[in-house]
Design a protein around this motif. Structure first.
Motif, PDB file in Angstrom:
ATOM      1  N   ARG A 180      -4.903  -4.262  -7.704  1.00  0.00           N
ATOM      2  CA  ARG A 180      -3.681  -4.480  -7.545  1.00  0.00           C
ATOM      3  C   ARG A 180      -3.325  -5.479  -6.114  1.00  0.00           C
TER       4      ARG A 180
ATOM      5  N   ARG B  73       3.955   2.629  -1.487  1.00  0.00           N
ATOM      6  CA  ARG B  73       4.854   2.476  -2.743  1.00  0.00           C
ATOM      7  C   ARG B  73       6.423   2.692  -2.425  1.00  0.00           C
TER       8      ARG B  73
ATOM      9  N   ILE C  84       0.822  -1.178  -0.004  1.00  0.00           N
ATOM     10  CA  ILE C  84      -0.117   0.016  -0.043  1.00  0.00           C
ATOM     11  C   ILE C  84       1.086   1.217   0.127  1.00  0.00           C
TER      12      ILE C  84
ATOM     13  N   ARG D  57      -8.854   5.699  -8.222  1.00  0.00           N
ATOM     14  CA  ARG D  57      -7.323   5.308  -7.823  1.00  0.00           C
ATOM     15  C   ARG D  57      -7.491   4.305  -6.584  1.00  0.00           C
TER      16      ARG D  57
ATOM     17  N   ARG E  68      -6.025   0.353  -6.926  1.00  0.00           N
ATOM     18  CA  ARG E  68      -4.924   0.031  -6.064  1.00  0.00           C
ATOM     19  C   ARG E  68      -5.485  -1.110  -5.215  1.00  0.00           C
TER      20      ARG E  68
END
Length: 351
Positions: free
Chosen positions: A251, A196, A194, A244, A248
Motif C-alpha cells: 500500500r 493509520r 504507516i 500484514r 502494508r
C-alpha cells in the motif's frame, strides 16, 4: 526543599567542574580530515601518557599519591564530526555508514532495516585500511583511496584499546537537533500513512490529551510525540509470517507511485502551458522592429567614474601606526610545549 535545592546546586557544580576545554581549532575555514588529525594528535599524545604511565594523585587516604590511569571510553558527536575524527569518509559517501558496508542506493530499502544484511565494518579492517591510506604518497592518491574504500587516517588509531567502529557514537542530542527523529516520526510514519488515522494516530492523540506534566515544564514539549511510540507497541498484533507487513508495504509503494505520477502529470501540464504561451508571444512579436539597446555603451556610461589621482594621507593618518600582531612574541619549539614521541613533520602516521 532546602536540601533538594542544595543537592541540585551541588550536582550542578560537580558537572561544571568536569567540563574541560582541551583545544580550539583556528579558522577562518574548517580544516579538512587530514588537517584535523594534526590537532587531534596533541590530545592523543596526552591520552597515551595517561594510559601507559598514568599520573600520581594525592588524596587524604593516600598522602603519598596514588597512581591513576586514564582511557578514552568513547567519542560522542554529530555525524560529520564522527566521520572526520574517526577516519571515515564523508557521510555523503556511497558507503556512508560507520557500522556496515551498505551503499547509498539501498538505504531506503527493507534490507537497510534487516539485521546482518550487509558486511559489518570491523576495527581490524578499518585499521588496515587506515594503514594503507598512510602509504599513499600524494594527495590525489589519498583522495582516490578514500573514494574507493571510504577510509582515511585517524589519530585515534594510535590508542591500542580503542575500537574505531564501536566507540564512536552519534549522540542523541544531535539526533534531536538535526531533525532525524522528526523525519522518521512525521515524514515517514505519519505522511506515508504507516500510522493509520483511526488506529495509531487516534490512540497517540488520546495519550497526549490525557498526559499530565509537572507545572515547572509550563507547556507540552513539541518533541514529545516520538516518546509516546512505545505505548503503541502493545497494540500491535503478531505477524509471524509477515503477511500484514507485505500488505502494508504494498500500500505504501502504491501511494508513493501515485504521488510520483501526479507530480509528473502536473509538470507536463506546466510545460505544455509554458510552451503555448511562448509560441503566442513569438507569433505576436513577428514583424516588429527590434528595440534592442546597446548594452555595452549603456553599461559603460552607467559605470562609476574613478579618479586616477593617488590619495594623500592626512597628518592624523601619518601618525597612526598599528602594532604588529606578533609584537612581543617569542618563538618556542614544539618539544618545549607539547613533547611528542614521534616527529610531526609529515602526515600523522600510525607509528
Amino acid at each position: 526543599m532546602f536540601g533538594t535545592q542544595c543537592s541540585w546546586m551541588a550536582s550542578c557544580r560537580f558537572r561544571a567542574a568536569n567540563l574541560l576545554l582541551t583545544g580550539i581549532i583556528p579558522g577562518p575555514k574548517e580544516t579538512n580530515p587530514d588537517e584535523t588529525q594534526f590537532y587531534l594528535r596533541v590530545i592523543v599524545n596526552e591520552l597515551l601518557r595517561l594510559w601507559r604511565h598514568g599520573v600520581d594523585v594525592v588524596t587524604p587516604q593516600h598522602p603519598h599519591g596514588r597512581r591513576m590511569r586514564v582511557i578514552l571510553v568513547g567519542v560522542f558527536c554529530d555525524k560529520p564530526a564522527a566521520h572526520k575524527v574517526g577516519g571515515f569518509a564523508s557521510h555523503s559517501h556511497n558507503y556512508f555508514c560507520m557500522q556496515d558496508w551498505i551503499p547509498q542506493s539501498l538505504k531506503a530499502t527493507v534490507a537497510a532495516f534487516t539485521r546482518s544484511a550487509f558486511p559489518t565494518r570491523t576495527d581490524s579492517q578499518h585499521r588496515e585500511y587506515m594503514s594503507q591510506y598512510q602509504q599513499c604518497g600524494t594527495k590525489a592518491a589519498r583522495d582516490e583511496f578514500a573514494k574507493k574504500y571510504a577510509t582515511r587516517w585517524s589519530e585515534l588509531a594510535r590508542l591500542p584499546y580503542f575500537d574505531m567502529c564501536r566507540m564512536i557514537v552519534v549522540d542523541p542530542m544531535h539526533n534531536l537537533f538535526l531533525g532525524l527523529v522528526k523525519t522518521h516520526f512525521y515524514h515517514i510514519w505519519v505522511q506515508l500513512k504507516i500510522f493509520r488515522k483511526n488506529h495509531e494516530l487516534r490512540r497517540l492523540h488520546d495519550v497526549l490529551k490525557n498526559l499530565h506534566l509537572p507545572p515547572k515544564l509550563g507547556r507540552l514539549p513539541h518533541l514529545i510525540g516520538p516518546l509516546v511510540i512505545p505505548t503503541l507497541w502493545d497494540a500491535c498484533e503478531p505477524d509471524p509470517d509477515g503477511t500484514r507487513l507485505r500488505e502494508r508495504r504494498a500500500r505504501i509503494d502504491a501511494l508513493l507511485q501515485a504521488q510520483k505520477e501526479k507530480k509528473a502529470a502536473q509538470k507536463s501540464n506546466v510545460d505544455a502551458t509554458t510552451a503555448s504561451s511562448t509560441g503566442a508571444r513569438q507569433k505576436g512579436a513577428k514583424g516588429k522592429p527590434s528595440r534592442k539597446k546597446n548594452t555595452d555603451s549603456s553599461r559603460l556610461s552607467s559605470a562609476p567614474r574613478r579618479s586616477s589621482r593617488s590619495q594623500r594621507k592626512s597628518e592624523k593618518g601619518k601618525e597612526l601606526v598599528l602594532d604588529s600582531d606578533d609584537e612581543g612574541a617569542r618563538e618556542v619549539s614544539e618539544d618545549e610545549v607539547w613533547p611528542s614521541e614521534v616527529e610531526d613533520n609529515t602526515l600523522p602516521s600510525a607509528g
